[in-house]
Design a protein around this motif. Structure first.
Motif, PDB file in Angstrom:
ATOM      1  N   TRP A   1       1.678  16.353 -10.915  1.00 25.56           N
ATOM      2  CA  TRP A   1       0.973  17.566 -10.487  1.00 25.56           C
ATOM      3  C   TRP A   1       1.292  17.911  -9.031  1.00 25.56           C
ATOM      4  CZ3 TRP A   1      -4.266  15.495 -12.731  1.00 25.56           C
ATOM      5  CH2 TRP A   1      -4.235  15.621 -14.132  1.00 25.56           C
TER       6      TRP A   1
ATOM      7  N   THR B   1      -0.734  12.286 -11.715  1.00 24.36           N
ATOM      8  CA  THR B   1      -1.143  12.982 -10.494  1.00 24.36           C
ATOM      9  C   THR B   1       0.058  13.259  -9.592  1.00 24.36           C
ATOM     10  OG1 THR B   1      -1.660  10.907  -9.340  1.00 24.36           O
ATOM     11  CG2 THR B   1      -3.451  11.980 -10.549  1.00 24.36           C
TER      12      THR B   1
ATOM     13  N   TYR C   1      -0.092   2.072  -6.377  1.00 23.64           N
ATOM     14  CA  TYR C   1      -0.810   3.227  -5.849  1.00 23.64           C
ATOM     15  C   TYR C   1      -1.888   3.651  -6.846  1.00 23.64           C
ATOM     16  CZ  TYR C   1       3.298   3.705  -2.779  1.00 23.64           C
ATOM     17  OH  TYR C   1       4.306   3.494  -1.885  1.00 23.64           O
ATOM     18  N   LYS C   2      -3.028   4.112  -6.327  1.00 25.16           N
ATOM     19  CA  LYS C   2      -4.129   4.557  -7.183  1.00 25.16           C
ATOM     20  C   LYS C   2      -3.887   5.959  -7.727  1.00 25.16           C
ATOM     21  CE  LYS C   2      -7.527   1.824  -4.575  1.00 25.16           C
ATOM     22  NZ  LYS C   2      -8.749   1.903  -3.718  1.00 25.16           N
ATOM     23  N   HIS C   3      -3.380   6.838  -6.882  1.00 28.82           N
ATOM     24  CA  HIS C   3      -3.116   8.219  -7.274  1.00 28.82           C
ATOM     25  C   HIS C   3      -2.164   8.823  -6.246  1.00 28.82           C
ATOM     26  CE1 HIS C   3      -6.068   8.978  -4.138  1.00 28.82           C
ATOM     27  NE2 HIS C   3      -6.978   8.295  -4.849  1.00 28.82           N
ATOM     28  N   CYS C   4      -1.865  10.104  -6.393  1.00 29.15           N
ATOM     29  CA  CYS C   4      -0.835  10.722  -5.546  1.00 29.15           C
ATOM     30  C   CYS C   4      -1.202  10.713  -4.065  1.00 29.15           C
ATOM     31  CB  CYS C   4      -0.549  12.138  -6.027  1.00 29.15           C
ATOM     32  SG  CYS C   4      -1.967  13.272  -5.964  1.00 29.15           S
TER      33      CYS C   4
ATOM     34  N   LEU D   1       5.188   6.585  -8.675  1.00 30.91           N
ATOM     35  CA  LEU D   1       4.075   6.391  -9.595  1.00 30.91           C
ATOM     36  C   LEU D   1       4.576   6.194 -11.024  1.00 30.91           C
ATOM     37  CD1 LEU D   1       1.478   9.017  -8.274  1.00 30.91           C
ATOM     38  CD2 LEU D   1       1.188   6.538  -8.327  1.00 30.91           C
TER      39      LEU D   1
ATOM     40  N   ASP E   1      -3.259   8.621  -2.495  1.00 28.30           N
ATOM     41  CA  ASP E   1      -3.192   7.234  -2.024  1.00 28.30           C
ATOM     42  C   ASP E   1      -1.750   6.846  -1.736  1.00 28.30           C
ATOM     43  OD1 ASP E   1      -4.230   4.517  -1.547  1.00 28.30           O
ATOM     44  OD2 ASP E   1      -3.201   4.005  -3.417  1.00 28.30           O
TER      45      ASP E   1
ATOM     46  N   ASP F   1       1.091   7.459 -17.040  1.00 28.93           N
ATOM     47  CA  ASP F   1       1.086   6.865 -15.703  1.00 28.93           C
ATOM     48  C   ASP F   1       1.715   7.843 -14.709  1.00 28.93           C
ATOM     49  OD1 ASP F   1      -0.119   4.504 -16.438  1.00 28.93           O
ATOM     50  OD2 ASP F   1       1.762   3.421 -16.744  1.00 28.93           O
ATOM     51  N   GLY F   2       1.098   7.966 -13.558  1.00 24.65           N
ATOM     52  CA  GLY F   2       1.681   8.804 -12.508  1.00 24.65           C
ATOM     53  C   GLY F   2       1.523  10.294 -12.720  1.00 24.65           C
TER      54      GLY F   2
END
Length: 308
Positions: free
Chosen positions: A85, A82, A156-159, A142, A161, A79-80
């Motif tokens: 990164w 992104t 949150y969907k990704h970093c 995240l 977002d 999870d998280g």
């Protein structure tokens, strides 16, 4: 018959000092960020567990890992990713670049006093801590989201977002949340991790047991990881708790310290030390081993007439 008079004298030997040694080209500034991203991707489950231990009521590392797998499956251990990164390609990229530049500015060369290395680390940490703060918040949120009750999750969907929603819902100032402890931690991290790696590596190379190879890099990075975990633990705990706070006034550093001291005592500053060490130790080793190999790859590419 007379001896010839125009015989050329043999060429004079060229002095070694007269031969100019070509100056080695600097390595690409992004090598540190790439090395850190590779290492952090491998150790992400341990980093995730550390953040959840610091921000939640979980008590033990193994129990926290089991809880994650039970509620979200093995995939939940990533999870998280992104956010990780984003954080590495902002904060870590900046800190390695700034550390090398800082060493040039203050003259922290091979024969310079050892105290100049942590000074260069502090300079790099201050710069990277500010630039990498948004990525740090995104990563922590995240990673810590699924440790919260469903009604309190950010989802949150990704970093990206997370970044856009933070600005839209909480204002641009939310990107500076927890900056003081984050910068403080970054200063401690770079002064302890980067500087101690350079110091231990230099000391090992002075002995007859080591040469500049993977064994030396491994030993120096192992020592650097232990030093960095211990030095950074208090600021790391504060950073995670402040960045995970969402209510008005809940992000005050003094308020978090006061509440933590009242409920848990001074020991809260080292809560999650074992998972932090378990995560930072292999991460530190992987970062420096990967970085050294990337440097070797760059050197090899240059001998072949092209640059990475």
């Amino acid at each position: 018959m007379s001896a010839p008079t125009n015989v050329a004298a043999p060429p004079l030997p060229i002095s070694e000092k007269a031969v100019a040694t070509p100056k080695k080209k600097p390595y690409p500034f992004w090598l540190g960020g790439v090395a850190a991203t590779i290492a952090a991707s491998i150790t992400h489950p341990l980093d995730l567990t550390k953040v959840r231990l610091q921000a939640s009521g979980d008590k033990r590392m193994v129990e926290s890992i089991k809880k994650t797998v039970r509620t979200a499956g093995v995939r939940g251990l990533f999870d998280g990713i992104t956010g990780t990164w984003m954080r590495q390609m902002s904060y870590s990229l900046c800190r390695f670049w700034a550390y090398d530049e800082s060493k040039k500015i203050i003259g922290a060369g091979p024969n310079a006093p050892a105290w100049k290395l942590p000074v260069a680390g502090c300079m790099a940490g201050g710069i990277a801590g500010i630039i990498g703060n948004p990525g740090e918040i995104v990563m922590v949120r995240l990673q810590g989201d699924f440790a919260k009750p469903p009604e309190k999750r950010f989802n949150y969907k990704h970093c990206f977002d997370a970044l856009f929603r933070m600005v839209r819902e909480e204002g641009a100032s939310s990107l500076t949340r927890g900056m003081a402890p984050n910068v403080f931690r970054a200063i401690l991290m770079n002064a302890s991790q980067l500087a101690s790696y350079d110091f231990f590596k230099a000391e090992l190379l002075k002995t007859r047991f080591f040469k500049d190879d993977i064994y030396c890099h491994f030993t120096a990075s192992f020592a650097a990881g232990t030093v960095a975990t211990t030095v950074c633990s208090p600021a790391d705990v504060l950073k995670s708790r402040i960045m995970n706070a969402s209510g008005p006034g809940s992000s005050s550093t003094l308020k978090v310290i006061r509440h933590s001291m009242q409920t848990e005592g001074p020991a809260f500053m080292f809560k999650g030390w074992l998972p932090a060490w378990s995560r930072l130790q292999p991460t530190t080793i992987l970062i420096f081993l990967t970085l050294e190999q990337l440097k070797n790859l760059v050197d090899w590419s240059r001998t072949r007439g092209f640059a990475l």
